[in-house]
Design a protein around this motif. Sequence first.
Motif, PDB file in Angstrom:
ATOM      1  N   PHE A 369       1.239  -4.749  11.206  1.00 49.19           N
ATOM      2  CA  PHE A 369      -0.108  -4.416  11.678  1.00 49.19           C
ATOM      3  C   PHE A 369      -1.053  -4.265  10.481  1.00 49.19           C
ATOM      4  O   PHE A 369      -2.164  -4.814  10.467  1.00 49.19           O
ATOM      5  N   ILE A 370      -0.611  -3.554   9.448  1.00 48.06           N
ATOM      6  CA  ILE A 370      -1.444  -3.358   8.262  1.00 48.06           C
ATOM      7  C   ILE A 370      -1.472  -4.625   7.403  1.00 48.06           C
ATOM      8  O   ILE A 370      -2.531  -5.014   6.882  1.00 48.06           O
ATOM      9  N   GLN A 371      -0.334  -5.292   7.263  1.00 51.11           N
ATOM     10  CA  GLN A 371      -0.311  -6.523   6.467  1.00 51.11           C
ATOM     11  C   GLN A 371      -1.202  -7.598   7.082  1.00 51.11           C
ATOM     12  O   GLN A 371      -1.928  -8.303   6.364  1.00 51.11           O
ATOM     13  N   THR A 372      -1.151  -7.734   8.408  1.00 47.07           N
ATOM     14  CA  THR A 372      -1.989  -8.716   9.091  1.00 47.07           C
ATOM     15  C   THR A 372      -3.458  -8.377   8.892  1.00 47.07           C
ATOM     16  O   THR A 372      -4.290  -9.252   8.616  1.00 47.07           O
ATOM     17  N   ALA A 373      -3.786  -7.086   9.023  1.00 49.39           N
ATOM     18  CA  ALA A 373      -5.168  -6.658   8.830  1.00 49.39           C
ATOM     19  C   ALA A 373      -5.627  -6.928   7.399  1.00 49.39           C
ATOM     20  O   ALA A 373      -6.779  -7.319   7.156  1.00 49.39           O
ATOM     21  N   ALA A 374      -4.714  -6.735   6.441  1.00 46.47           N
ATOM     22  CA  ALA A 374      -5.079  -6.917   5.034  1.00 46.47           C
ATOM     23  C   ALA A 374      -5.420  -8.367   4.712  1.00 46.47           C
ATOM     24  O   ALA A 374      -6.269  -8.638   3.848  1.00 46.47           O
ATOM     25  N   SER A 375      -4.767  -9.310   5.399  1.00 42.67           N
ATOM     26  CA  SER A 375      -4.984 -10.729   5.097  1.00 42.67           C
ATOM     27  C   SER A 375      -5.925 -11.419   6.081  1.00 42.67           C
ATOM     28  O   SER A 375      -6.378 -12.532   5.814  1.00 42.67           O
ATOM     29  N   ASP A 376      -6.233 -10.785   7.203  1.00 41.39           N
ATOM     30  CA  ASP A 376      -7.081 -11.393   8.236  1.00 41.39           C
ATOM     31  C   ASP A 376      -8.542 -11.415   7.773  1.00 41.39           C
ATOM     32  O   ASP A 376      -9.127 -10.354   7.532  1.00 41.39           O
ATOM     33  N   PRO A 377      -9.169 -12.588   7.670  1.00 50.16           N
ATOM     34  CA  PRO A 377     -10.564 -12.650   7.216  1.00 50.16           C
ATOM     35  C   PRO A 377     -11.540 -11.971   8.184  1.00 50.16           C
ATOM     36  O   PRO A 377     -12.662 -11.630   7.777  1.00 50.16           O
ATOM     37  N   CYS A 378     -11.135 -11.774   9.435  1.00 48.55           N
ATOM     38  CA  CYS A 378     -12.023 -11.121  10.400  1.00 48.55           C
ATOM     39  C   CYS A 378     -12.012  -9.598  10.267  1.00 48.55           C
ATOM     40  O   CYS A 378     -12.888  -8.918  10.806  1.00 48.55           O
ATOM     41  N   VAL A 379     -11.000  -9.050   9.594  1.00 45.47           N
ATOM     42  CA  VAL A 379     -10.930  -7.598   9.418  1.00 45.47           C
ATOM     43  C   VAL A 379     -11.858  -7.203   8.279  1.00 45.47           C
ATOM     44  O   VAL A 379     -11.769  -7.734   7.165  1.00 45.47           O
ATOM     45  N   VAL A 380     -12.742  -6.248   8.556  1.00 47.19           N
ATOM     46  CA  VAL A 380     -13.717  -5.831   7.544  1.00 47.19           C
ATOM     47  C   VAL A 380     -13.373  -4.471   6.941  1.00 47.19           C
ATOM     48  O   VAL A 380     -13.835  -4.148   5.844  1.00 47.19           O
ATOM     49  N   ALA A 381     -12.575  -3.651   7.664  1.00 45.63           N
ATOM     50  CA  ALA A 381     -12.285  -2.313   7.147  1.00 45.63           C
ATOM     51  C   ALA A 381     -10.932  -1.820   7.641  1.00 45.63           C
ATOM     52  O   ALA A 381     -10.511  -2.135   8.763  1.00 45.63           O
ATOM     53  N   ILE A 382     -10.267  -1.055   6.798  1.00 43.00           N
ATOM     54  CA  ILE A 382      -9.011  -0.386   7.157  1.00 43.00           C
ATOM     55  C   ILE A 382      -9.111   1.056   6.686  1.00 43.00           C
ATOM     56  O   ILE A 382      -9.524   1.321   5.545  1.00 43.00           O
ATOM     57  N   LYS A 383      -8.739   1.985   7.550  1.00 40.28           N
ATOM     58  CA  LYS A 383      -8.705   3.400   7.185  1.00 40.28           C
ATOM     59  C   LYS A 383      -7.319   3.938   7.533  1.00 40.28           C
ATOM     60  O   LYS A 383      -6.780   3.616   8.591  1.00 40.28           O
ATOM     61  N   GLN A 384      -6.766   4.763   6.660  1.00 38.55           N
ATOM     62  CA  GLN A 384      -5.410   5.239   6.916  1.00 38.55           C
ATOM     63  C   GLN A 384      -5.176   6.587   6.251  1.00 38.55           C
ATOM     64  O   GLN A 384      -5.727   6.892   5.195  1.00 38.55           O
ATOM     65  N   THR A 385      -4.336   7.403   6.907  1.00 40.48           N
ATOM     66  CA  THR A 385      -3.862   8.643   6.288  1.00 40.48           C
ATOM     67  C   THR A 385      -2.465   8.396   5.719  1.00 40.48           C
ATOM     68  O   THR A 385      -1.673   7.668   6.302  1.00 40.48           O
ATOM     69  N   ILE A 386      -2.174   9.032   4.587  1.00 38.60           N
ATOM     70  CA  ILE A 386      -0.857   8.906   3.957  1.00 38.60           C
ATOM     71  C   ILE A 386      -0.354  10.299   3.621  1.00 38.60           C
ATOM     72  O   ILE A 386      -0.990  11.034   2.858  1.00 38.60           O
ATOM     73  N   TYR A 387       0.814  10.656   4.180  1.00 33.90           N
ATOM     74  CA  TYR A 387       1.436  11.941   3.878  1.00 33.90           C
ATOM     75  C   TYR A 387       2.677  11.729   3.012  1.00 33.90           C
ATOM     76  O   TYR A 387       2.766  12.253   1.919  1.00 33.90           O
ATOM     77  N   ARG A 388       3.635  10.971   3.510  1.00 32.10           N
ATOM     78  CA  ARG A 388       4.820  10.627   2.715  1.00 32.10           C
ATOM     79  C   ARG A 388       5.076   9.131   2.858  1.00 32.10           C
ATOM     80  O   ARG A 388       5.634   8.695   3.863  1.00 32.10           O
ATOM     81  N   ALA A 389       4.694   8.355   1.866  1.00 27.77           N
ATOM     82  CA  ALA A 389       4.897   6.909   1.927  1.00 27.77           C
ATOM     83  C   ALA A 389       6.134   6.473   1.170  1.00 27.77           C
ATOM     84  O   ALA A 389       6.647   5.381   1.389  1.00 27.77           O
ATOM     85  N   GLY A 390       6.637   7.318   0.266  1.00 26.80           N
ATOM     86  CA  GLY A 390       7.789   6.948  -0.543  1.00 26.80           C
ATOM     87  C   GLY A 390       7.363   6.235  -1.818  1.00 26.80           C
ATOM     88  O   GLY A 390       6.196   5.866  -2.005  1.00 26.80           O
ATOM     89  N   MET A 391       8.324   6.032  -2.709  1.00 29.58           N
ATOM     90  CA  MET A 391       8.028   5.426  -4.009  1.00 29.58           C
ATOM     91  C   MET A 391       7.747   3.932  -3.892  1.00 29.58           C
ATOM     92  O   MET A 391       6.950   3.381  -4.638  1.00 29.58           O
ATOM     93  N   ASN A 392       8.440   3.256  -2.980  1.00 31.48           N
ATOM     94  CA  ASN A 392       8.246   1.815  -2.769  1.00 31.48           C
ATOM     95  C   ASN A 392       7.792   1.600  -1.339  1.00 31.48           C
ATOM     96  O   ASN A 392       8.434   2.073  -0.407  1.00 31.48           O
ATOM     97  N   SER A 393       6.701   0.881  -1.152  1.00 32.00           N
ATOM     98  CA  SER A 393       6.143   0.764   0.191  1.00 32.00           C
ATOM     99  C   SER A 393       5.385  -0.544   0.352  1.00 32.00           C
ATOM    100  O   SER A 393       4.356  -0.767  -0.307  1.00 32.00           O
ATOM    101  N   ASP A 394       5.882  -1.409   1.239  1.00 36.84           N
ATOM    102  CA  ASP A 394       5.162  -2.646   1.558  1.00 36.84           C
ATOM    103  C   ASP A 394       3.822  -2.332   2.203  1.00 36.84           C
ATOM    104  O   ASP A 394       2.840  -3.060   2.011  1.00 36.84           O
ATOM    105  N   LEU A 395       3.782  -1.258   2.965  1.00 27.37           N
ATOM    106  CA  LEU A 395       2.543  -0.889   3.641  1.00 27.37           C
ATOM    107  C   LEU A 395       1.468  -0.505   2.628  1.00 27.37           C
ATOM    108  O   LEU A 395       0.304  -0.931   2.727  1.00 27.37           O
TER     109      LEU A 395
END
Length: 716
Positions: A369-395
């Motif tokens: 969902f986030i990867q698609t949004a990151a590469s989709d030319p129609c997506v203009v903005a992404i907002k997200q909260t991060i509490y524990r993402a870990g040291m390595n994270s594709d997201l």
Amino acid sequence: MDMKHKALETEARSIPEGGAFLNRELSLLEFNRRVLAQAEDPSIPLLERLRFLTIVSGNLDEFFEVRVASLLAQHQMEAGHNGIPHALATTLERASAECRVLIERQYRLFNEEILPRLSENGIHMLRRSERNAAQRAWVKQFFDHEVRPLLTPIGLDPAHPFPRVINKSLNFIVELAGKDAFGRGTGIAIMKAPRVLPRVIRLPDELSDKKGQSFCLLSSVIQAHMADLFTGREVVSYSQFRVTRNSDLWVDEEEVKNLRQALQSELHSRNYGFAVRLEVGRGCPPHLSNFLLNQFEIDRSRLFAVDGPVNLGRLLEVANTQDKSELKFTPFVPGFPPKLTGPDIFASLRKQDVLLHHPFESFQPVIEFIQTAASDPCVVAIKQTIYRAGMNSDLMEALIGAAQRGKEVTVIVELMARFDEEANINWAGRLEQAGAQVVYGVVGLKTHAKMALVIRREAGGLRRYAHLGTGNYNSTTAKFYTDMGLLTASEDVTADVNEVFIHLTSLTRPKQLTSIWLAPFSLHKEIVRAIREEAAIARHGRPARIIAKMNSLTDESVIKALYEASEAGVRIELIIRGACALRPGVKGMSENIRVRSIVGRFLEHTRIFYFRNDLKHDIYLSSADWMNRNLFRRVEVAFPVRSPALKRRVLREGLHPYLKDNVNAWDLGSDGHYKRRKPRNGQKAVSAQQMLMEMLGANSLPTKENEHGPDPVAPR
């Protein structure tokens, strides 16, 4: 269990009758009893039993670092005012006694059952006396070439003061006799085990006279060659030791100009907070343990002499590195929701909401969902909260990529997520470098809400899509924490999510939300209102029911509302994994309330609130437990499940199996103790987690959802 240990256990577990609330600290320790019971269960694969044993060690570390440290800090603050409060002193005393019993059980299980069973299965943890001549020679060489050059024994005198000892590190205290190089006599030396050295060492297979793999511990290697370190002196006695320290970080958020920079400098001090526990080897002479207690200013009640390594948690490495599938749980492959297998995730969400149930269903759709949004030319903005993402994270990498592509990326990074501060600081720095707008939540509140918002330009204008979850955006923990998430394009829900993000970045009071309950503003009020409305329904003689599933229940105002609802006739079933301060089954107070805890292969983490509400079946999923901190000192959300089909899924997957479980379920009694449920009178064994693995895993058979079924939770 022998009579001595049985007497100790009975004494430690005695909870006085009466009182509306159970003690939170003792309830947490009861949870660790349930985890330890998994390690004791012979039906569980051996390496998984070892894993549960190490989990108990990690949990007890955190219990002392956080809960006991908090009580001691409170103790110190209040000691100067009319003496120490009796309740506080009693809690500390009973918690220490309870921990002593748990630790005795833990090491007895390790020595008498786990180690022998490991050896029977070709995994040999060798003590000094068990190593053959070839292995002793190899260990000697390893010590001389890899260990000794890194050791720095400190002989104590006025010019060599007691060294700073890092939190939870392995150390040795050594008593010496004979003259030192300057003609002085008996003394004490302190030696740290370097952190760069492995704690578990595999011995070469060709040296073994046993089938399988042989290991030894670093502590055993050092102790075997202790005399080599003190040439010309006699080693009279020695012991390994480990100190646990207060690990709460504190910065004055109202004074600092940049929280990330302030916290970065504060992280180092965590290793040197005030000492709360001392662990030594069982053979440690009393005068040496007394010396250490005095040095660290630790009360004797928090001295633990253990029959084995002072940190059993290090043995997790053995469980993780073994490839013996017969000694582990059968590998599980999560399912993938069929509604998200098409090429366009946004088109799918415009048709219907999608519920995800981890780890039984893959976490990959959230990442995509986030990867698609990151590469989709129609997506203009992404907002997200991060509490524990870990040291390595594709997201997180996807968010960085989106910012680098010029999208408006806003990330609320919670820097004060305990024990994840360093990882979050690093992510915040990388996000800022990529051009994302990074903020750290609200001063004085932790941002614990789990939300992601995607804004996309479409034919009709801007459209919002959101993910809301009960658990962290962490693909590793999503494999063994149970959580639920909702992907939605619902206009009112996504509008509320956007308002919450504006609130977090602008610090303005959020507008009236139409669908989401938000802490610290409306969440507590709405929970209490829903409980009271259910009570009103019961008073009018109609069926009323509440089912709630969460990690902890300790907020007294919510518990009082539940007591009132119970007395009104509401049937209340609570599934609480850990600490529970509610006392169930008390006549005239809570006789209609039942509490159970599920401890199994996966860590139960889902928060679900169900209110029957005259067959409306109101269901909310949430990031929040019913604790004071979640309701008043954190930013949390509870979000509705609206679709009838998805409501049935939540009931069928998130609640019903747990109410039927008679394998991993423990019932809480009014005395504060738990009793494990077992199949009786020919009952079929029901494990909720096993049922869900079979229902939702990659090899499961599809089920047909009935849109118009009967009331799924009608009172029996």
